[in-house]
Design an enzyme around this catalytic site. Structure first.
Site, PDB file in Angstrom:
ATOM      1  CG  ASP A  15      -2.082   0.942   1.114  1.00 43.86           C
ATOM      2  OD1 ASP A  15      -2.364   1.412  -0.009  1.00 43.86           O
ATOM      3  OD2 ASP A  15      -2.723   1.225   2.149  1.00 43.86           O
ATOM      4  CG  HIS A  32      -0.461   2.486  -9.409  1.00 39.47           C
ATOM      5  ND1 HIS A  32      -0.642   2.046  -8.126  1.00 39.47           N
ATOM      6  CD2 HIS A  32      -1.553   3.241  -9.695  1.00 39.47           C
ATOM      7  CE1 HIS A  32      -1.806   2.505  -7.655  1.00 39.47           C
ATOM      8  NE2 HIS A  32      -2.371   3.245  -8.591  1.00 39.47           N
ATOM      9  CB  SER A  60      -8.745  -5.443  -3.013  1.00 42.95           C
ATOM     10  OG  SER A  60      -9.405  -4.213  -3.250  1.00 42.95           O
ATOM     11  CD  GLU A  62     -13.448  -5.350  -1.300  1.00 41.79           C
ATOM     12  OE1 GLU A  62     -12.241  -5.637  -1.208  1.00 41.79           O
ATOM     13  OE2 GLU A  62     -14.354  -6.217  -1.238  1.00 41.79           O
ATOM     14  CG  ASN A  63      -7.951  -2.138  -5.117  1.00 40.73           C
ATOM     15  OD1 ASN A  63      -7.038  -2.942  -4.948  1.00 40.73           O
ATOM     16  ND2 ASN A  63      -8.177  -1.158  -4.245  1.00 40.73           N
ATOM     17  NE  ARG A 180      -7.714   0.919   5.411  1.00 39.24           N
ATOM     18  CZ  ARG A 180      -7.410   2.211   5.588  1.00 39.24           C
ATOM     19  NH1 ARG A 180      -7.470   2.733   6.795  1.00 39.24           N
ATOM     20  NH2 ARG A 180      -7.057   2.955   4.559  1.00 39.24           N
ATOM     21  CG  LEU A 181      -6.131  -7.405   8.592  1.00 41.09           C
ATOM     22  CD1 LEU A 181      -6.648  -8.720   9.175  1.00 41.09           C
ATOM     23  CD2 LEU A 181      -4.633  -7.513   8.324  1.00 41.09           C
ATOM     24  CB  SER A 182      -7.735  -3.542   2.959  1.00 43.01           C
ATOM     25  OG  SER A 182      -7.461  -2.310   3.602  1.00 43.01           O
TER      26      SER A 182
HETATM   27  C1  IPE Z   1      -5.397  -2.763  -0.178  1.00 42.72           C
HETATM   28  O1  IPE Z   1      -5.076  -1.435  -0.319  1.00 42.72           O
HETATM   29  C2  IPE Z   1      -5.374  -3.454  -1.518  1.00 42.72           C
HETATM   30  C3  IPE Z   1      -4.062  -3.623  -2.140  1.00 42.72           C
HETATM   31  C4  IPE Z   1      -2.914  -3.269  -1.620  1.00 42.72           C
HETATM   32  C5  IPE Z   1      -4.081  -4.252  -3.429  1.00 42.72           C
HETATM   33  P1  IPE Z   1      -6.195  -0.311  -0.498  1.00 42.72           P
HETATM   34  O2  IPE Z   1      -5.469   0.964  -0.677  1.00 42.72           O
HETATM   35  O3  IPE Z   1      -7.147  -0.706  -1.567  1.00 42.72           O
HETATM   36  O4  IPE Z   1      -6.957  -0.379   0.895  1.00 42.72           O
HETATM   37  P2  IPE Z   1      -7.862   0.683   1.638  1.00 42.72           P
HETATM   38  O5  IPE Z   1      -8.887   1.156   0.653  1.00 42.72           O
HETATM   39  O6  IPE Z   1      -6.960   1.806   2.047  1.00 42.72           O
HETATM   40  O7  IPE Z   1      -8.422  -0.034   2.805  1.00 42.72           O
HETATM   41  C1  IPE Z   2      -1.496   0.384  -3.445  1.00 44.79           C
HETATM   42  O1  IPE Z   2      -1.334   1.755  -3.471  1.00 44.79           O
HETATM   43  C2  IPE Z   2      -1.792  -0.181  -4.815  1.00 44.79           C
HETATM   44  C3  IPE Z   2      -3.144  -0.721  -4.981  1.00 44.79           C
HETATM   45  C4  IPE Z   2      -4.092  -0.714  -4.081  1.00 44.79           C
HETATM   46  C5  IPE Z   2      -3.444  -1.318  -6.252  1.00 44.79           C
HETATM   47  P1  IPE Z   2      -2.568   2.759  -3.397  1.00 44.79           P
HETATM   48  O2  IPE Z   2      -2.974   3.109  -4.790  1.00 44.79           O
HETATM   49  O3  IPE Z   2      -3.653   2.217  -2.545  1.00 44.79           O
HETATM   50  O4  IPE Z   2      -1.878   4.019  -2.705  1.00 44.79           O
HETATM   51  P2  IPE Z   2      -2.499   4.966  -1.611  1.00 44.79           P
HETATM   52  O5  IPE Z   2      -3.027   4.114  -0.501  1.00 44.79           O
HETATM   53  O6  IPE Z   2      -3.577   5.747  -2.276  1.00 44.79           O
HETATM   54  O7  IPE Z   2      -1.344   5.809  -1.181  1.00 44.79           O
HETATM   55 MG    MG Z   3      -4.105   2.388  -0.566  1.00 43.73          MG
END
Ligand code: IPE
Ligand code: IPE
Ligand code: MG
Length: 226
Positions: A15, A32, A60, A62-63, A180-182
């Protein structure tokens, strides 16, 4: 004798790509890209760390809620990564495994992944990548399969999880300071050790994993006993 201080299965919630980019005044997509670089360096070095399985949370379930442009960037990075790094996986005995509802990704990605799984099937260390993964969905579907088999027990549910053939999860790391574990590995984390580090994912280097493994080796795991 089993070496209990050694982590056989390590999972990472990668993350902080977005915040890394924001801090540098760069587009999220660059965050990314740099995140993929961090993955590449880590995968190259885990062979020497005595880990049997590294599981990475890449996307995820949810992504999908993110803007279409960001989802497209992430999928394109996936395509590029598989293409460029597959020969290296094969050469380094990395067995690729995908966890999550990956059959629901774009057909060309599914085809690339099928090919990659086939080419790496003989590998000795596992790199499990969580794609379109959600732990609650995984548990619900494993429970449904267990019920259909007529036996709902901890063992029969575990046998239907994506991770059924992997060693028990020893250490779960999350970068970026979020605690958190998301929706990641909720079942498997029951007795895993946890490490939450402030480093943003693109800055996470093999040394950081070494440090986490050293810390892990000092912990006393009790599993409810004493
Ligand atoms: C968890 O990160 C998913 C991945 C690292 C692929 P997120 O950035 O999606 O989680 P939240 O939304 O902060 O909980
Ligand atoms: C993790 O980085 C990558 C994925 C969840 C795919 P983020 O894109 O969640 O980065 P932040 O949490 O917004 O900094
Ligand atoms: Mg994130």
């Amino acid at each position: 004798m089993t070496d209990h201080s050694r982590a056989r299965h390590v999972a990472i919630i990668m993350d902080g790509n977005g915040r890394w980019a924001k801090r540098k005044g760069l587009p999220r997509a660059v965050g990314h890209q740099r995140g993929v670089e961090a993955v590449r360096k880590l995968v190259r070095s885990v062979g020497d760390m005595g880990i049997d399985c590294l599981t990475l949370y890449a996307f995820s379930s949810e992504n999908w809620k993110r803007p279409e442009e960001e989802v497209d960037d992430l999928m394109n990075l996936m395509r590029k990564f598989i293409k460029s790094d597959l020969p290296e996986f094969v050469a380094n005995n990395v067995r690729l495994k995908i966890i999550g509802d990956w059959q629901g990704l774009a057909p060309d990605i599914v085809a690339m992944l099928e090919d990659a799984l086939e080419q790496t099937a003989g590998g000795t260390h596992t790199l499990a990548v969580a794609l379109n993964y959600g732990a609650q969905q995984e548990i619900a579907s494993a429970a449904a399969k267990a019920a259909a088999s007529g036996e709902v027990t901890e063992e029969s549910i575990a046998a239907h999880l994506y991770t059924a053939d992997l060693p028990p999860l020893d250490l779960l790391i999350r970068t970026s300071g979020e605690v958190r574990l998301s929706n990641f590995l909720l079942w498997q984390a029951a007795y895993a050790e946890m490490a939450f580090v402030d480093t943003l994912w693109p800055d996470f280097a093999p040394e950081h994993l070494h440090q986490a493994l050293d810390d892990f080796a000092q912990r006393e795991r009790r599993y409810g006993g004493r």
